[in-house]
Design a protein around this motif. Structure first.
Motif, short mmCIF file in Angstrom:
data_model
loop_
_atom_site.label_atom_id
_atom_site.label_comp_id
_atom_site.label_asym_id
_atom_site.label_seq_id
_atom_site.Cartn_x
_atom_site.Cartn_y
_atom_site.Cartn_z
N ASN A 66 0.82 -1.20 0.00
CA ASN A 66 0.00 0.00 0.00
C ASN A 66 0.86 1.26 0.00
N ASN A 67 0.32 2.31 -0.60
CA ASN A 67 0.90 3.65 -0.52
C ASN A 67 2.36 3.69 -0.98
N ILE A 68 2.65 3.05 -2.11
CA ILE A 68 3.99 3.14 -2.68
C ILE A 68 4.10 4.46 -3.44
N PRO A 69 5.05 5.33 -3.08
CA PRO A 69 5.17 6.64 -3.73
C PRO A 69 5.47 6.53 -5.22
N GLU A 70 5.01 7.52 -5.98
CA GLU A 70 5.21 7.51 -7.43
C GLU A 70 6.68 7.46 -7.80
N GLU A 71 7.54 8.08 -6.98
CA GLU A 71 8.96 8.12 -7.32
C GLU A 71 9.60 6.73 -7.32
N PHE A 72 8.93 5.75 -6.72
CA PHE A 72 9.46 4.38 -6.74
C PHE A 72 9.42 3.78 -8.14
N ASP A 73 8.63 4.37 -9.03
CA ASP A 73 8.60 3.89 -10.42
C ASP A 73 9.98 3.98 -11.06
N GLU A 74 10.81 4.89 -10.54
CA GLU A 74 12.16 5.06 -11.10
C GLU A 74 13.04 3.84 -10.83
N VAL A 122 13.03 -1.80 -13.52
CA VAL A 122 13.94 -2.21 -14.60
C VAL A 122 13.18 -3.23 -15.42
N MET A 123 13.03 -2.96 -16.69
CA MET A 123 12.24 -3.81 -17.57
C MET A 123 12.63 -5.28 -17.45
N GLY A 124 11.66 -6.11 -17.07
CA GLY A 124 11.87 -7.54 -16.99
C GLY A 124 12.65 -8.01 -15.79
N LYS A 125 13.06 -7.10 -14.87
CA LYS A 125 13.88 -7.48 -13.72
C LYS A 125 13.31 -6.98 -12.40
N ILE A 126 12.99 -5.69 -12.29
CA ILE A 126 12.44 -5.11 -11.06
C ILE A 126 11.06 -4.57 -11.37
N PHE A 127 10.06 -5.03 -10.62
CA PHE A 127 8.67 -4.67 -10.87
C PHE A 127 8.09 -3.96 -9.64
N ILE A 128 7.68 -2.73 -9.80
CA ILE A 128 7.02 -1.98 -8.72
C ILE A 128 5.52 -2.09 -8.95
N GLN A 129 4.86 -2.98 -8.24
CA GLN A 129 3.47 -3.31 -8.55
C GLN A 129 2.44 -2.51 -7.77
N GLY A 130 2.81 -1.91 -6.66
CA GLY A 130 1.83 -1.19 -5.85
C GLY A 130 0.92 -2.15 -5.11
N GLU A 131 -0.30 -1.69 -4.81
CA GLU A 131 -1.24 -2.51 -4.05
C GLU A 131 -1.76 -3.65 -4.91
N VAL A 132 -1.84 -4.83 -4.33
CA VAL A 132 -2.33 -6.00 -5.06
C VAL A 132 -3.72 -6.36 -4.57
N ASP A 133 -4.52 -6.96 -5.45
CA ASP A 133 -5.91 -7.30 -5.11
C ASP A 133 -5.99 -8.36 -4.01
#
Length: 399
Positions: free
Chosen positions: A268-276, A279-290
């Motif tokens: 929950n509440n992952i800041p937008e700056e974490f999108d930085e 890494v394509m295909g390696k690190i995935f910032i998914q945010g809140e999951v269902d």
């Protein structure tokens, strides 16, 4: 017994450590035949909406939320530097709620009133003046230690000074509040020791985190191996600080395949700056999951890089219940009766995390064995029905 639980936030949905602990406590008490009422402050930033999907637990208890605004302007925050009070606690005080709570305890013959954490403990005096019920304080963590450990992590002199100042104020406040109760329930032996150092004269009992094991049904056939994951709310500073440290420490190895594994960050509440950090295909910032448990089941190795904080990490207990192989700092695993290398892997430095990750991703059978051992530990020591017996025993000692 007739029991009133007081919380500083509505524990629905059960999407974090605090609500999971509160709801499992209530579930265990109700399963044992006790009459439970829940009164919750409903902070503006965490607002519970009636139209949300109702939790099945609500049909088994009496529940009353009370709206409160705990927000603070930047100017108000600046002024707190010159105050002697623990502002981050006192902002949960509401005179109208106090009046409503007085009416609640006067009109109902409760056997036990349990205060879930420091942010509702400030209502203990009012409750004490208006009823003879036994009051129990549940310490989810030692609040001052979170601020103290955060201060130790800072290099910026102003941030270190400010966090140390807040820690001293909260420590003084915690000592004052704890001694207003008839008993204290803590999650860990470390917290019990701290309470006794406070000079606590009342019983201080260890009642660990309990989980409803039937809710945790691991399915290894749906697990991606190898894969690393982190799951936690990033509005809790120790979580954010820990995962930022881990991403800085291992982003290069993950990006260039020196660690041949994918890393998933959810919560929950992952800041937008974490999108930085993606890494394509390696690190995935998914945010809140269902579905948090479905997410946990789908990944293999749980990372808990906690550098500050206190108490028992509910996410580790849940991860163990889901037969996950977990790599955690010793601080993150605090209070859990683990055996390093058997039911969890402990890593406190970058080098130790690297070696643990390399060992795990190279040996799926070893990962599975650690996870199975972890589940066995939870069955033995964290089954909510067994934990509830300890809590009820504490209540009965007071009555």
């Amino acid at each position: 017994m007739k029991i009133l639980i007081l919380t500083h936030r509505v524990p629905f949905p059960q999407n974090g450590g605090y609500p999971i602990v509160v709801c499992n406590t209530i579930r265990g008490l109700v399963n044992s035949g006790h009459d439970v009422s829940l009164v919750s402050l409903n902070a503006k930033k965490q607002h519970h909406h009636e139209e949300e999907k109702p939790d099945e637990l609500l049909s088994r208890i009496k529940f009353r939320p009370y709206d409160i605004d705990t927000s603070m302007s930047l100017f108000e925050g600046f002024l707190t530097t010159f105050s002697k009070n623990a502002y981050n606690v006192e902002r949960y005080y509401d005179a109208n709620f106090e009046k409503a709570l007085i009416g609640e305890v006067r009109n109902n013959a409760y056997d036990i009133i349990q205060f879930e954490g420091l942010f509702v403990a400030l209502y203990a005096d009012a409750v004490r003046r208006n009823c003879k019920t036994k009051l129990v304080y549940r310490a989810h963590n030692m609040e001052y230690q979170i601020w103290e450990r955060l201060a130790q992590q800072k290099n910026d002199p102003f941030k270190k000074f400010y966090l140390s100042l807040m820690s001293r104020r909260i420590k003084k406040y915690e000592i004052q509040q704890v001694n207003k109760f008839d008993a204290v329930a803590v999650f860990t032996a470390q917290d019990q020791g701290t309470m006794l150092l406070y000079g606590a004269k009342m019983p201080v009992e260890i009642v660990p985190v309990g989980v409803e094991l039937s809710h945790y049904q691991p399915d290894p056939g749906k697990t991606e191996f190898p894969s690393l994951f982190f799951l936690g709310s990033l509005d809790w500073t120790p979580n954010r600080e820990g995962i930022e440290w881990f991403l800085h420490a291992f982003r290069n190895e993950l990006e260039h395949d020196e660690l041949p594994v994918k890393f998933y960050v959810a919560g929950n509440n992952i800041p937008e700056e974490f999108d930085e950090y993606e890494v394509m295909g390696k690190i995935f910032i998914q945010g809140e999951v269902d579905d948090a448990l479905e997410f946990v089941n789908s990944k293999a190795i749980m990372i808990v890089p906690l550098l500050s904080g206190g108490g028992m990490r509910v996410k580790i207990v849940e991860g163990m219940a889901m037969e996950k192989c977990i790599i955690s700092t010793s601080l993150g695993a605090e209070g859990i009766n683990y055996k390093n290398g058997v039911n969890i892997l402990i890593a406190n430095t970058r080098e130790e995390f690297l070696r643990a990750i390399q060992r795990c991703i190279a040996d799926e059978d070893y990962c599975r064995a650690v996870g199975v051992n972890a589940r066995r530990l939870i069955e033995e020591q964290h089954d909510v029905n067994k934990v509830t017996i300890k809590l009820v025993d504490l209540y009965r000692e007071l009555l």
